[in-house]
Design an enzyme around this catalytic site. Structure first.
Site, PDB file in Angstrom:
ATOM      1  CD  GLN A  34      -2.766  -1.174   2.511  1.00  0.00           C
ATOM      2  OE1 GLN A  34      -2.247  -1.546   3.547  1.00  0.00           O
ATOM      3  NE2 GLN A  34      -4.037  -0.800   2.448  1.00  0.00           N
ATOM      4  CE1 TYR A  61       5.238  -9.814   7.742  1.00  0.00           C
ATOM      5  CE2 TYR A  61       6.299  -7.848   8.586  1.00  0.00           C
ATOM      6  CZ  TYR A  61       5.600  -9.010   8.809  1.00  0.00           C
ATOM      7  OH  TYR A  61       5.263  -9.371  10.096  1.00  0.00           O
ATOM      8  CB  SER A 159       7.101 -15.000  15.395  1.00  0.00           C
ATOM      9  OG  SER A 159       5.789 -14.637  15.007  1.00  0.00           O
ATOM     10  CD1 TRP A 197       2.434 -10.857  16.132  1.00  0.00           C
ATOM     11  CD2 TRP A 197       0.846 -10.683  14.574  1.00  0.00           C
ATOM     12  NE1 TRP A 197       1.982 -12.126  15.863  1.00  0.00           N
ATOM     13  CE2 TRP A 197       1.011 -12.053  14.900  1.00  0.00           C
ATOM     14  CE3 TRP A 197      -0.091 -10.328  13.611  1.00  0.00           C
ATOM     15  CZ2 TRP A 197       0.273 -13.061  14.296  1.00  0.00           C
ATOM     16  CZ3 TRP A 197      -0.832 -11.330  13.006  1.00  0.00           C
ATOM     17  CH2 TRP A 197      -0.641 -12.678  13.353  1.00  0.00           C
ATOM     18  CB  SER A 198      -2.516  -7.930  14.002  1.00  0.00           C
ATOM     19  OG  SER A 198      -3.675  -7.633  13.249  1.00  0.00           O
ATOM     20  CG  LEU A 200      -6.077  -1.527  15.922  1.00  0.00           C
ATOM     21  CD1 LEU A 200      -6.062  -0.276  15.052  1.00  0.00           C
ATOM     22  CD2 LEU A 200      -6.950  -1.314  17.145  1.00  0.00           C
ATOM     23  CB  ALA A 201      -8.357  -8.052  14.877  1.00  0.00           C
ATOM     24  NE  ARG A 219      -4.044  -4.262   7.420  1.00  0.00           N
ATOM     25  CZ  ARG A 219      -3.032  -4.304   8.281  1.00  0.00           C
ATOM     26  NH1 ARG A 219      -2.830  -5.386   8.997  1.00  0.00           N
ATOM     27  NH2 ARG A 219      -2.227  -3.285   8.433  1.00  0.00           N
ATOM     28  CD  GLN A 281      -5.061   4.491   8.796  1.00  0.00           C
ATOM     29  OE1 GLN A 281      -3.941   4.176   8.366  1.00  0.00           O
ATOM     30  NE2 GLN A 281      -6.176   3.930   8.339  1.00  0.00           N
TER      31      GLN A 281
END
Length: 318
Positions: A34, A61, A159, A197-198, A200-201, A219, A281
């Site tokens: 993005q 990534y 991880s 991580w993530s 905000l899901a 996304r 954001q």
């Protein structure tokens, strides 16, 4: 009563001496998918302006492009490398038979390739992105220790490894004398420092999604994240999101800030890795620092009654 504005807190990563910002930024999805270098520079600078020093990446990534973008952006911004904590992850490096996993070959070659893309001499933290059941744990431990010895990374972590896998790796390190026996009693009480991580899901916890609405600039609208959307936008998840929204309203904070604050308030979490495609954001996410003090034990219990994610101790039998 209004809580006074807070400043960024820096936590030790576990019980190491490395200090990471309580809120951090990760390149997953955004860089290369993005955002280009120009956009990345503005995002990274906004993070630094709010006190962020920890930036996360991975070889997988955008097929390596995310590391290239982050490295070029940091170089063009002219930041001092010593002011930053950079992490990347090794596991998925390409289509070849030795480009995936945690073999010594891929760990060494993958790390070198990541450093080349980042245009850096080292990363501060190198993660094993996933466990590799096809590679002996001793091989992985030896290879990661080699990377540390070479100075290509200062620390290594895991991880999505299970507690059993982490314990096994530690046992191998002890057996191979990669841990000095003099300090074993101290390491027995060593605390894991979590970098979650993530939070905000993938945007679900902002409240912007429902089962029939996917904003075109999100996304979940990306072709390669449709499967993630299908797994995330399910009735049970959306019901819980709607259930937590009144708690955020009662506290006077956006749902997104409540979600990030819930993660950051966990004493076992060193840093919460956030993601964003716009400066607005970032600014909104960073205001979470002011929301963290609002999560009293009573508020956390109210949230838990809805989301029901608190681990339960196994029953014991006499």
């Amino acid at each position: 009563m209004k809580i006074p504005d807070q400043v960024m807190q820096y936590n030790k990563l576990g019980k190491s001496g490395l200090k990471v910002s309580q809120l951090s930024y990760g390149a997953w999805v955004t860089f290369g998918n993005q955002l280009d270098v120009k956009d990345a520079k503005s995002i990274l600078q906004c993070c630094r302006d709010h006190g962020v020093n920890f930036f996360d990446n991975a070889e997988v990534y955008a097929n390596g492009r995310a590391e290239e973008i982050m490295g070029q952006a940091i170089k063009e911004l002219g930041w001092k490398r010593t002011d930053l904590v950079i992490s990347t992850k090794i596991f998925w490096g390409g289509p070849g038979p030795n480009d995936k996993g945690l073999s010594r070959k891929h760990i060494v070659e993958g790390t070198k390739n990541s450093l080349k893309r980042l245009d850096m001499e080292y990363v501060d933290v190198l993660y094993c992105h996933r466990p590799d059941i096809g590679t002996p744990i001793e091989e992985t431990v030896r290879a990661m220790n080699h990377v540390i010895d070479k100075g290509w990374a200062y620390y290594w972590g895991t991880s999505e490894w299970s507690a059993q896998q982490i314990t096994e790796a530690w046992g191998v390190a002890e057996r191979l004398d990669l841990v000095e026996s003099e300090y074993l009693p101290l390491y027995a009480n060593y605390g894991l420092g979590l970098t979650t991580w993530s939070p905000l899901a993938s945007g679900v916890l902002t409240g912007k999604y429902n089962s029939g609405n996917i904003p075109p600039d999100s996304r979940f609208a990306l072709d390669n994240y449709k499967n993630l959307a299908n797994r995330s936008l399910v009735d049970d998840v959306l019901r819980k999101v709607n259930g937590v929204k009144p708690i955020a309203d009662e506290l006077g904070v956006p749902l997104s800030q409540l979600a990030i604050a819930w993660c950051a308030s966990n004493p076992n979490i060193s840093s919460v890795i956030t993601g964003a495609t716009k400066e607005a954001q970032i600014q909104e996410n960073m205001k979470t620092i002011n929301a963290i003090p609002l999560l009293t034990p009573a508020v956390v219990e109210k949230i838990e009654a809805i989301v029901q994610t608190k681990p339960k101790r196994p029953d014991s039998y006499r």
